[in-house]
Design a protein around this motif. Structure first.
Motif, PDB file in Angstrom:
ATOM      1  N   TRP A 158      75.505 -18.053  28.892  1.00 23.32           N
ATOM      2  CA  TRP A 158      74.469 -17.562  29.789  1.00 23.32           C
ATOM      3  C   TRP A 158      73.930 -16.204  29.341  1.00 23.32           C
ATOM      4  CZ3 TRP A 158      76.864 -18.620  35.319  1.00 23.32           C
ATOM      5  CH2 TRP A 158      77.020 -20.008  35.487  1.00 23.32           C
ATOM      6  N   VAL A 159      72.762 -15.871  29.856  1.00 25.14           N
ATOM      7  CA  VAL A 159      72.150 -14.572  29.567  1.00 25.14           C
ATOM      8  C   VAL A 159      72.795 -13.502  30.455  1.00 25.14           C
ATOM      9  CG1 VAL A 159      70.013 -13.241  29.579  1.00 25.14           C
ATOM     10  CG2 VAL A 159      69.955 -15.683  29.021  1.00 25.14           C
ATOM     11  N   LYS A 160      73.288 -12.450  29.834  1.00 27.12           N
ATOM     12  CA  LYS A 160      73.855 -11.337  30.593  1.00 27.12           C
ATOM     13  C   LYS A 160      72.720 -10.502  31.190  1.00 27.12           C
ATOM     14  CE  LYS A 160      77.783 -12.709  29.007  1.00 27.12           C
ATOM     15  NZ  LYS A 160      78.613 -13.599  29.870  1.00 27.12           N
ATOM     16  N   PRO A 161      72.897 -10.006  32.419  1.00 26.94           N
ATOM     17  CA  PRO A 161      71.838  -9.201  33.030  1.00 26.94           C
ATOM     18  C   PRO A 161      71.373  -8.038  32.161  1.00 26.94           C
ATOM     19  CG  PRO A 161      73.439  -9.801  34.689  1.00 26.94           C
ATOM     20  CD  PRO A 161      74.001 -10.264  33.369  1.00 26.94           C
ATOM     21  N   LYS A 162      72.297  -7.379  31.467  1.00 25.10           N
ATOM     22  CA  LYS A 162      71.880  -6.262  30.611  1.00 25.10           C
ATOM     23  C   LYS A 162      71.037  -6.746  29.439  1.00 25.10           C
ATOM     24  CE  LYS A 162      73.339  -2.266  27.927  1.00 25.10           C
ATOM     25  NZ  LYS A 162      72.333  -2.576  26.887  1.00 25.10           N
ATOM     26  N   GLU A 163      71.359  -7.919  28.894  1.00 31.16           N
ATOM     27  CA  GLU A 163      70.557  -8.462  27.799  1.00 31.16           C
ATOM     28  C   GLU A 163      69.118  -8.695  28.257  1.00 31.16           C
ATOM     29  OE1 GLU A 163      73.819 -10.997  25.217  1.00 31.16           O
ATOM     30  OE2 GLU A 163      72.984 -11.916  27.023  1.00 31.16           O
ATOM     31  N   LEU A 164      68.994  -9.258  29.453  1.00 33.67           N
ATOM     32  CA  LEU A 164      67.662  -9.514  29.992  1.00 33.67           C
ATOM     33  C   LEU A 164      66.953  -8.206  30.320  1.00 33.67           C
ATOM     34  CD1 LEU A 164      65.572 -11.580  30.793  1.00 33.67           C
ATOM     35  CD2 LEU A 164      66.729 -11.833  33.004  1.00 33.67           C
ATOM     36  N   ALA A 165      67.705  -7.245  30.861  1.00 36.46           N
ATOM     37  CA  ALA A 165      67.127  -5.934  31.172  1.00 36.46           C
ATOM     38  C   ALA A 165      66.584  -5.260  29.913  1.00 36.46           C
ATOM     39  CB  ALA A 165      68.173  -5.036  31.832  1.00 36.46           C
ATOM     40  N   ASP A 166      67.282  -5.408  28.796  1.00 36.57           N
ATOM     41  CA  ASP A 166      66.824  -4.815  27.547  1.00 36.57           C
ATOM     42  C   ASP A 166      65.463  -5.375  27.133  1.00 36.57           C
ATOM     43  OD1 ASP A 166      69.076  -3.218  27.284  1.00 36.57           O
ATOM     44  OD2 ASP A 166      70.120  -4.619  25.960  1.00 36.57           O
ATOM     45  N   VAL A 167      65.276  -6.681  27.301  1.00 39.32           N
ATOM     46  CA  VAL A 167      64.008  -7.312  26.934  1.00 39.32           C
ATOM     47  C   VAL A 167      62.905  -6.873  27.900  1.00 39.32           C
ATOM     48  CG1 VAL A 167      62.801  -9.485  26.546  1.00 39.32           C
ATOM     49  CG2 VAL A 167      65.217  -9.278  25.940  1.00 39.32           C
ATOM     50  N   ILE A 168      63.229  -6.851  29.179  1.00 40.01           N
ATOM     51  CA  ILE A 168      62.251  -6.416  30.187  1.00 40.01           C
ATOM     52  C   ILE A 168      61.771  -5.003  29.892  1.00 40.01           C
ATOM     53  CG2 ILE A 168      62.013  -5.744  32.626  1.00 40.01           C
ATOM     54  CD1 ILE A 168      63.922  -8.116  33.268  1.00 40.01           C
TER      55      ILE A 168
END
Length: 226
Positions: free
Chosen positions: A194-204
């Motif tokens: 799964w995508v980790k919230p921090k990984e997604l936050a980095d892209v955002i």
């Protein structure tokens, strides 16, 4: 992100909290908007606006205007507010489609419309929406959610075209995000994919940064390791 003013909706949720933390760690000043009650007092660099129903145009506009007034400007809007429902078309309730459409599409629409007059005064204005990989091809039980997130995708594209040269507008398309709620609902899943919230936050936050000045109208997959 140093010194930039970012409005984040759905800011007190599982993903929203991480995006707020990461944005502040990078020097951004943050207005955190959520339907839940505010938890922290306002400071020069951070303000929480709780109890806001972003499906209501007037409330969304008032909240965005208050955030702009607090900081004196807005540079970016991150639309995280939303919802999820899993039910089949035949056995589900049509009201679920209306509710999820309101939570996912209308919150982003209302916040974006309210923010546009403020963002267009910024030299590096950004809007980042949250789409979904599951909206590209819906599976059984995903109809209401996928249809609403597909609406977010089209909203992103339309806004990007309308605001080209003034505001960049992009969306991230995560697969399954590693949250406590998702772990609870899928206890046998391999969460390592799964995508980790921090990984997604980095892209955002990349899309909200100066580095993404040439990117607009993009629907960016964030697949994790699926």
């Amino acid at each position: 992100m140093n010194g930039k003013v970012i409005v984040i909706t759905g800011a007190l949720g599982a993903l929203g909290k991480v995006v707020v933390e990461e944005a502040r760690a990078r020097g951004a000043r943050v207005a955190a908007i959520d339907h839940a009650a505010s938890q922290l007092p306002a400071t020069p660099d951070h303000v929480e606006l709780g109890g806001i129903d972003l499906t209501d145009t007037a409330q969304a506009t008032a909240a965005i205007d208050k955030a702009a007034a607090h900081f004196g400007r807005l540079d970016a809007l991150v639309n995280i507010a939303g919802g999820f429902v899993f039910e089949t078309v035949a056995d589900g309730d049509p009201k679920s489609w209306q509710r999820i459409y309101a939570l996912n599409v209308m919150t982003a629409l209302n916040a974006s419309r309210a923010a546009i007059p403020h963002l267009t005064a910024s030299s590096a204005a950004r809007i980042v929406n949250i789409g979904a990989m599951g909206a590209l091809q819906a599976g059984a039980g995903m109809g209401p959610y996928a249809a609403s997130k597909a609406g977010v995708h089209r909203l992103t594209e339309a806004l990007a075209a309308e605001l080209k040269g003034k505001v960049t507008v992009n969306a991230v398309l995560p697969s399954i995000i590693d949250t406590a709620a998702n772990r609870s609902s899928m206890p046998t899943a391999d969460v390592s994919k799964w995508v980790k919230p921090k990984e997604l936050a980095d892209v955002i936050l990349f899309l909200a940064s100066d580095a993404a000045s040439a990117v607009t109208g993009a629907l960016l997959p964030v697949n994790g390791r699926v």
